[in-house]
Design a protein around this motif. Structure first.
Motif, mmCIF file in Angstrom:
data_model
loop_
_atom_site.group_PDB
_atom_site.id
_atom_site.type_symbol
_atom_site.label_atom_id
_atom_site.label_comp_id
_atom_site.label_asym_id
_atom_site.label_seq_id
_atom_site.Cartn_x
_atom_site.Cartn_y
_atom_site.Cartn_z
ATOM 1 N N GLY A 143 -10.447 11.893 37.646
ATOM 2 C CA GLY A 143 -9.892 11.876 36.296
ATOM 3 C C GLY A 143 -10.795 12.540 35.276
ATOM 4 O O GLY A 143 -10.353 12.843 34.162
ATOM 5 N N ASP A 144 -12.046 12.780 35.646
ATOM 6 C CA ASP A 144 -12.987 13.476 34.760
ATOM 7 C C ASP A 144 -12.583 14.956 34.681
ATOM 8 O O ASP A 144 -12.519 15.657 35.680
ATOM 9 N N ARG A 145 -12.308 15.447 33.479
ATOM 10 C CA ARG A 145 -11.809 16.821 33.305
ATOM 11 C C ARG A 145 -12.819 17.852 33.801
ATOM 12 O O ARG A 145 -12.444 18.879 34.375
ATOM 13 N N PHE A 146 -14.083 17.585 33.576
ATOM 14 C CA PHE A 146 -15.123 18.520 34.006
ATOM 15 C C PHE A 146 -15.152 18.605 35.530
ATOM 16 O O PHE A 146 -15.247 19.693 36.110
ATOM 17 N N VAL A 147 -15.048 17.460 36.187
ATOM 18 C CA VAL A 147 -15.027 17.438 37.647
ATOM 19 C C VAL A 147 -13.764 18.118 38.167
ATOM 20 O O VAL A 147 -13.795 18.895 39.132
ATOM 21 N N ALA A 148 -12.617 17.836 37.517
ATOM 22 C CA ALA A 148 -11.348 18.425 37.964
ATOM 23 C C ALA A 148 -11.365 19.943 37.841
ATOM 24 O O ALA A 148 -10.901 20.667 38.732
ATOM 25 N N CYS A 149 -11.928 20.468 36.736
ATOM 26 C CA CYS A 149 -12.033 21.927 36.571
ATOM 27 C C CYS A 149 -12.921 22.533 37.652
ATOM 28 O O CYS A 149 -12.632 23.612 38.179
ATOM 29 N N SER A 150 -13.994 21.836 37.975
ATOM 30 C CA SER A 150 -14.898 22.329 39.016
ATOM 31 C C SER A 150 -14.204 22.334 40.372
ATOM 32 O O SER A 150 -14.406 23.250 41.180
ATOM 33 N N LEU A 151 -13.387 21.319 40.652
ATOM 34 C CA LEU A 151 -12.620 21.285 41.891
ATOM 35 C C LEU A 151 -11.651 22.461 41.966
ATOM 36 O O LEU A 151 -11.514 23.117 42.999
ATOM 37 N N LEU A 152 -10.980 22.735 40.857
ATOM 38 C CA LEU A 152 -10.054 23.874 40.809
ATOM 39 C C LEU A 152 -10.762 25.173 41.158
ATOM 40 O O LEU A 152 -10.317 25.940 42.018
ATOM 41 N N SER A 153 -11.868 25.425 40.483
ATOM 42 C CA SER A 153 -12.599 26.673 40.711
ATOM 43 C C SER A 153 -13.128 26.759 42.135
ATOM 44 O O SER A 153 -13.085 27.824 42.768
ATOM 45 N N SER A 154 -13.620 25.646 42.655
ATOM 46 C CA SER A 154 -14.184 25.655 44.000
ATOM 47 C C SER A 154 -13.120 25.940 45.050
ATOM 48 O O SER A 154 -13.317 26.758 45.954
ATOM 49 N N TYR A 155 -11.967 25.292 44.941
ATOM 50 C CA TYR A 155 -10.876 25.561 45.884
ATOM 51 C C TYR A 155 -10.378 27.000 45.755
ATOM 52 O O TYR A 155 -10.085 27.661 46.750
ATOM 53 N N GLY A 156 -10.277 27.477 44.521
ATOM 54 C CA GLY A 156 -9.789 28.839 44.323
ATOM 55 C C GLY A 156 -10.720 29.875 44.925
ATOM 56 O O GLY A 156 -10.278 30.821 45.584
ATOM 57 N N ARG A 157 -12.024 29.710 44.742
ATOM 58 C CA ARG A 157 -12.980 30.684 45.272
ATOM 59 C C ARG A 157 -13.114 30.572 46.779
ATOM 60 O O ARG A 157 -13.575 31.504 47.432
ATOM 61 N N ALA A 158 -12.710 29.443 47.350
ATOM 62 C CA ALA A 158 -12.716 29.308 48.804
ATOM 63 C C ALA A 158 -11.427 29.846 49.419
ATOM 64 O O ALA A 158 -11.235 29.773 50.633
ATOM 65 N N GLY A 159 -10.501 30.384 48.580
ATOM 66 C CA GLY A 159 -9.268 30.978 49.089
ATOM 67 C C GLY A 159 -8.234 29.961 49.528
ATOM 68 O O GLY A 159 -7.406 30.242 50.399
ATOM 69 N N ARG A 160 -8.252 28.769 48.921
ATOM 70 C CA ARG A 160 -7.315 27.731 49.349
ATOM 71 C C ARG A 160 -6.457 27.296 48.163
ATOM 72 O O ARG A 160 -6.345 26.113 47.836
ATOM 73 N N LEU A 161 -5.830 28.270 47.528
ATOM 74 C CA LEU A 161 -5.108 28.024 46.286
ATOM 75 C C LEU A 161 -3.873 27.151 46.473
ATOM 76 O O LEU A 161 -3.742 26.093 45.897
ATOM 77 N N ALA A 162 -2.929 27.593 47.309
ATOM 78 C CA ALA A 162 -1.601 26.988 47.348
ATOM 79 C C ALA A 162 -1.656 25.510 47.717
ATOM 80 O O ALA A 162 -0.989 24.679 47.100
ATOM 81 N N ARG A 163 -2.462 25.174 48.695
ATOM 82 C CA ARG A 163 -2.440 23.814 49.217
ATOM 83 C C ARG A 163 -3.301 22.843 48.423
ATOM 84 O O ARG A 163 -2.970 21.671 48.285
ATOM 85 N N ASP A 164 -4.405 23.311 47.892
ATOM 86 C CA ASP A 164 -5.367 22.392 47.300
ATOM 87 C C ASP A 164 -5.551 22.557 45.791
ATOM 88 O O ASP A 164 -5.477 21.571 45.053
ATOM 89 N N ALA A 165 -5.808 23.782 45.337
ATOM 90 C CA ALA A 165 -6.064 23.981 43.911
ATOM 91 C C ALA A 165 -4.843 23.599 43.073
ATOM 92 O O ALA A 165 -4.970 22.908 42.057
ATOM 93 N N SER A 166 -3.673 24.037 43.496
ATOM 94 C CA SER A 166 -2.453 23.699 42.754
ATOM 95 C C SER A 166 -2.217 22.194 42.746
ATOM 96 O O SER A 166 -1.775 21.624 41.740
ATOM 97 N N LYS A 167 -2.521 21.566 43.865
ATOM 98 C CA LYS A 167 -2.333 20.115 43.947
ATOM 99 C C LYS A 167 -3.259 19.389 42.980
ATOM 100 O O LYS A 167 -2.838 18.444 42.295
ATOM 101 N N VAL A 168 -4.510 19.821 42.910
ATOM 102 C CA VAL A 168 -5.457 19.216 41.973
ATOM 103 C C VAL A 168 -4.955 19.376 40.544
ATOM 104 O O VAL A 168 -4.987 18.440 39.735
ATOM 105 N N PHE A 169 -4.457 20.568 40.205
ATOM 106 C CA PHE A 169 -3.974 20.822 38.848
ATOM 107 C C PHE A 169 -2.753 19.968 38.533
ATOM 108 O O PHE A 169 -2.652 19.387 37.448
ATOM 109 N N ASP A 170 -1.825 19.881 39.482
ATOM 110 C CA ASP A 170 -0.601 19.098 39.249
ATOM 111 C C ASP A 170 -0.902 17.616 39.071
ATOM 112 O O ASP A 170 -0.188 16.912 38.339
#
Length: 476
Positions: free
Chosen positions: A117-144
């Motif tokens: 729920g921490d916005r800073f942690v959530a943003c970091s999760l988004l960036s980390s998943y995106g740079r690891a090439g796992r957008l559709a399954r993980d980054a989008s889920k974190v954002f949603d």
């Protein structure tokens, strides 16, 4: 205070706070923490581990500071019983951005500790998943799962979409954003440019200016201007130059400080269009130059035949205490090859390894082969290729082919032709060059045979094209 240690835990924490901006000093404090037993004590908290993890991110990876060092510190932190917090995971996720499994494991730790729920942690999760090439399954889920994401989270998601190359979704997401700031626009502009949509990046910049005029509250910073200048430098036609010059005018009109990186972008843009006078003016306007600033000027001069001035600037750079890197030596070797300065070029090629500890890339070897080939020293050029620590690619053989054509060395052309065929049919222009050399030499049989080989391998001559750019549109 621990037995045998003159420092209390509070004193060590103060040392970490005082030296937080100096990563190497923090490692010295780390040694004190280890020798005093502070990190293994029951009083250990997350603070020292957070400082040390962050310090590793601010230093280049070496044998003493490997990329996995932050994760090792995190393991030690858990073993010591210190509880990670919202300041722990952003740095860890940055270090794990290139590794999908590590990101997933850290995500599990965040869930377990209720930190998603921490916005800073959530943003970091988004960036980390995106740079690891796992957008559709993980980054989008974190954002949603954020529910009502804020502007920073939306910008992070936009960046992930651009990194993934999903530009259609990125544009749609950008249009759906309730609020946008200069970071949003810059992310879109740089994302479009990185993915080859340079005109679209320029149009996005124009949209930013229009939005700025309407609202009058967005201040364009260095990152925005560098992104659009990079797009302008990659365009064909004079309209790219016109946009780049208008960006320069904006910098002058609004008295934007010409930093090393903004100045480098300006020099690079003008250099791509052959405006060497503007390159020199921009270079002089940068008060605190970096190696990249010198590299941009050297490359511009080398690529437009001003070799003597480039060599003078290189000497000035060395005298000024700047350490040349791979790009510097590439520009320098290009100068020497085009000016026929064989011995000078060979001297600097050796010095880049022995004196400056710069590892040569394929392009550097290609320049040396071109340097020797232009001088007719074909045996030395071949020996250079044989001594390369990796297999030569088509660019290296192409450099030797160009020199062979220049000196009419038809025998060597046949050998180069066989090497290029072994590499595959990617470089059709070089096969055409070989056939033309045979034709010019009157060897009709070899030219016909090369044409048959091209046909059998599915190699087709690239058709010449021309176009006129009119209002950002290329008209054939």
């Amino acid at each position: 205070m621990w037995r045998g240690s003159p420092y209390s835990y509070a004193q060590l924490e103060r040392l970490l706070q005082n030296h937080f901006s100096a990563p190497r000093r923090l490692f010295q404090v780390h040694a004190l923490l280890l020798t005093s037993g502070a990190l293994s004590a029951s009083a250990a908290t997350a603070f020292p581990y957070n400082c040390l993890i962050h310090a590793h991110l601010r230093l280049p990876s070496t044998s003493s500071t490997p990329p996995c060092a932050p994760l090792r510190l995190f393991s030690a932190m858990l073993a010591a019983g210190a509880r990670p917090n919202g300041h722990t995971f952003p740095s860890l996720l940055r270090s794990a951005a290139a590794s999908g499994p590590a990101t997933t494991a850290l995500h599990a730790q965040c869930l377990r500790r209720g930190l998603t729920g921490d916005r800073f942690v959530a943003c970091s999760l988004l960036s980390s998943y995106g740079r690891a090439g796992r957008l559709a399954r993980d980054a989008s889920k974190v954002f949603d799962e954020m529910g009502s994401p804020d502007l920073a989270s939306s910008n992070a998601m936009l960046d992930v979409l651009c990194i993934a190359g999903d530009l259609a979704e990125a544009r749609e997401f950008f249009e759906r954003m309730a609020t946008r700031d200069v970071v949003s626009w810059t992310t879109l502009i740089s994302g479009l440019s990185r993915n080859g949509c340079h005109w679209d990046a320029v149009e996005a910049f124009r949209g930013l200016l229009a939005d700025n005029n309407n609202r009058g509250r967005l201040a364009l910073g260095e990152a925005t201007l560098v992104s659009v200048l990079s797009a302008c430098a990659s365009l064909d036609g004079t309209e790219g130059l016109a946009v780049g010059m208008s960006v320069h005018a904006y910098v002058v009109r609004h008295r934007v400080g010409l930093t090393a990186f903004l100045g480098t972008a300006l020099i690079d843009m003008y250099g791509k269009y052959g405006k060497l006078g503007c390159c020199r003016t921009a270079f002089q306007a940068v008060s605190e130059k970096e190696v990249c600033t010198w590299n941009a000027l050297l490359s511009a001069l080398a690529n437009h035949g001003i070799e003597a001035e480039a060599l003078v600037k290189f000497n000035m750079m060395i005298v000024g205490g700047f350490l040349p890197n791979q790009i510097t030596f590439l520009a320098l070797l290009t100068c020497c090859a085009r000016a026929g300065l064989v011995e000078i070029g060979l001297y600097w090629f050796e010095a880049m390894v022995t004196e400056y500890q710069v590892t040569p890339m394929m392009a550097h070897y290609g320049c040396v082969v071109d340097l020797l080939g232009r001088a007719g020293r074909f045996m030395d050029a071949i020996k250079t290729i044989e001594r390369m620590p990796f297999m030569p690619d088509a660019s290296v053989w192409g450099a030797l082919l160009g020199a062979s054509k220049l000196h009419g060395n038809v025998e060597l052309v046949a050998e180069i032709g066989r090497k290029l065929l072994d590499l595959g049919p990617q470089q059709s222009d070089r096969y055409v060059t070989i056939r033309n050399i045979y034709l010019e030499d009157g060897n009709w049989h070899a030219a016909t045979r090369m044409g048959e080989v091209m046909h059998e391998a599915g190699i087709k001559k690239t058709a010449g094209q021309s176009s006129v750019v009119f209002h950002s549109t290329a008209i054939p």
